[in-house]
Scaffold this active site. Structure first.
Site, PDB file in Angstrom:
ATOM      1  N   GLY A  12    -164.540  46.272 -47.855  1.00  0.00           N
ATOM      2  CA  GLY A  12    -163.571  47.320 -47.587  1.00  0.00           C
ATOM      3  C   GLY A  12    -162.570  47.511 -48.292  1.00  0.00           C
ATOM      4  CG  HIS A 109    -172.365  51.882 -59.686  1.00  0.00           C
ATOM      5  ND1 HIS A 109    -173.177  50.933 -58.783  1.00  0.00           N
ATOM      6  CD2 HIS A 109    -172.624  51.392 -61.010  1.00  0.00           C
ATOM      7  CE1 HIS A 109    -173.847  50.204 -59.428  1.00  0.00           C
ATOM      8  NE2 HIS A 109    -173.618  50.502 -60.810  1.00  0.00           N
TER       9      HIS A 109
HETATM   10  C1  GRF Z   1    -167.304  47.956 -55.067  1.00  0.00           C
HETATM   11  O1  GRF Z   1    -167.301  47.368 -56.375  1.00  0.00           O
HETATM   12  C2  GRF Z   1    -168.053  49.297 -55.149  1.00  0.00           C
HETATM   13  O2  GRF Z   1    -168.096  50.139 -56.570  1.00  0.00           O
HETATM   14  C3  GRF Z   1    -169.326  48.773 -54.841  1.00  0.00           C
HETATM   15  O3  GRF Z   1    -169.262  47.886 -54.009  1.00  0.00           O
HETATM   16  C4  GRF Z   1    -168.084  47.448 -54.106  1.00  0.00           C
HETATM   17  C5  GRF Z   1    -167.798  47.431 -52.896  1.00  0.00           C
HETATM   18  O4  GRF Z   1    -166.172  46.880 -52.648  1.00  0.00           O
HETATM   19  N1  GRF Z   1    -170.281  49.886 -54.659  1.00  0.00           N
HETATM   20  P1  GRF Z   1    -165.275  46.946 -51.361  1.00  0.00           P
HETATM   21  O5  GRF Z   1    -165.995  46.741 -50.215  1.00  0.00           O
HETATM   22  O6  GRF Z   1    -164.855  48.640 -51.548  1.00  0.00           O
HETATM   23  O7  GRF Z   1    -164.190  46.206 -51.738  1.00  0.00           O
END
Ligand code: GRF
Length: 210
Positions: A12, A109
């Site tokens: 998150g 992403h």
């Molecule tokens: C991030 O690297 C995002 O780009 C990918 O999943 C990860 C999520 O990280 N889709 P977080 O839960 O927001 O820390």
């Protein structure tokens, strides 16, 4: 006032970056109406509760995609969400879900799409040996990591990097990129032709320069 719905499955940190941007006024005229996780043990949902936000767990495990999607969309609509932000949401959305929020679902992403879609994009990029990577915020369609690109940020791959250090620097840029993309979309500062999104404000700046 815009109402954001955040969907997450894990840590998150992107959700927290968005929440911090709202609190600090970097995203104006918006609030987080609800945070939904498909996993009960997602640290992000605990953080959402700590921050006093509406936090829902709608488990997805073992359920048909569209049945789960219908429950998530019902929760988003109940909270009058007008922009859905996927923030580490590890589920592909059904076409039906996507159609409920046209040009109103964003995903982030950790690569420069269309390179390295799917899981562990940072590791994929590092192993491939690219010299530049980064992150992409894009509209969501029913294909994985595919819709029109709103914002990209580049990150150089240093000779001293490993997957972890590269991933950390990409994540820093993710947090900046998501705020920027939300402002573009909420401000309706764009037009889309084919896959190409152009910011209306940058277009008029370009005209002035001529
Ligand atoms: C991030 O690297 C995002 O780009 C990918 O999943 C990860 C999520 O990280 N889709 P977080 O839960 O927001 O820390």
């Amino acid at each position: 006032m815009h109402s954001l719905g955040i969907l997450l499955s894990g840590r998150g940190s992107n959700f927290v970056a968005i929440a911090d941007s709202i609190d600090a006024g970097r995203i104006a005229g918006a609030r987080i109406a609800v945070v939904v996780s498909n996993k009960a043990d997602a640290p992000g949902i605990a953080t959402a509760r700590q921050r006093g936000l509406n936090a829902l767990v709608i488990p997805s495990r073992g359920r048909p995609r569209e049945e789960h999607d219908r429950e998530v969309v019902a929760a988003l609509k109940q909270h009058n969400v007008d922009l859905v932000c996927l923030a580490g949401y590890m589920r592909l959305l059904s076409l039906w879900f996507v159609q409920q929020f046209p040009q109103r679902i964003l995903n982030i992403h950790p690569s420069l799409l269309p390179a390295f879609p799917g899981l562990e994009a940072q590791e994929q990029a590092f192993a491939y040996g690219v010299k530049v990577s980064g992150c992409t915020v894009h509209f969501v369609d029913e294909e994985l990591d595919h819709g029109a690109i709103v914002v990209q940020k580049t990150v150089p791959v240093l000779d001293t990097d490993d997957e972890h250090t590269l991933g950390v620097r990409i994540l820093e840029q993710e947090h900046i990129a998501y705020t920027e993309a939300i402002n573009v979309v909420l401000g309706r500062d764009f037009e889309i032709a084919g896959r190409r999104l152009r910011r209306s404000s940058q277009k008029s700046e370009g005209r002035r320069q001529k």
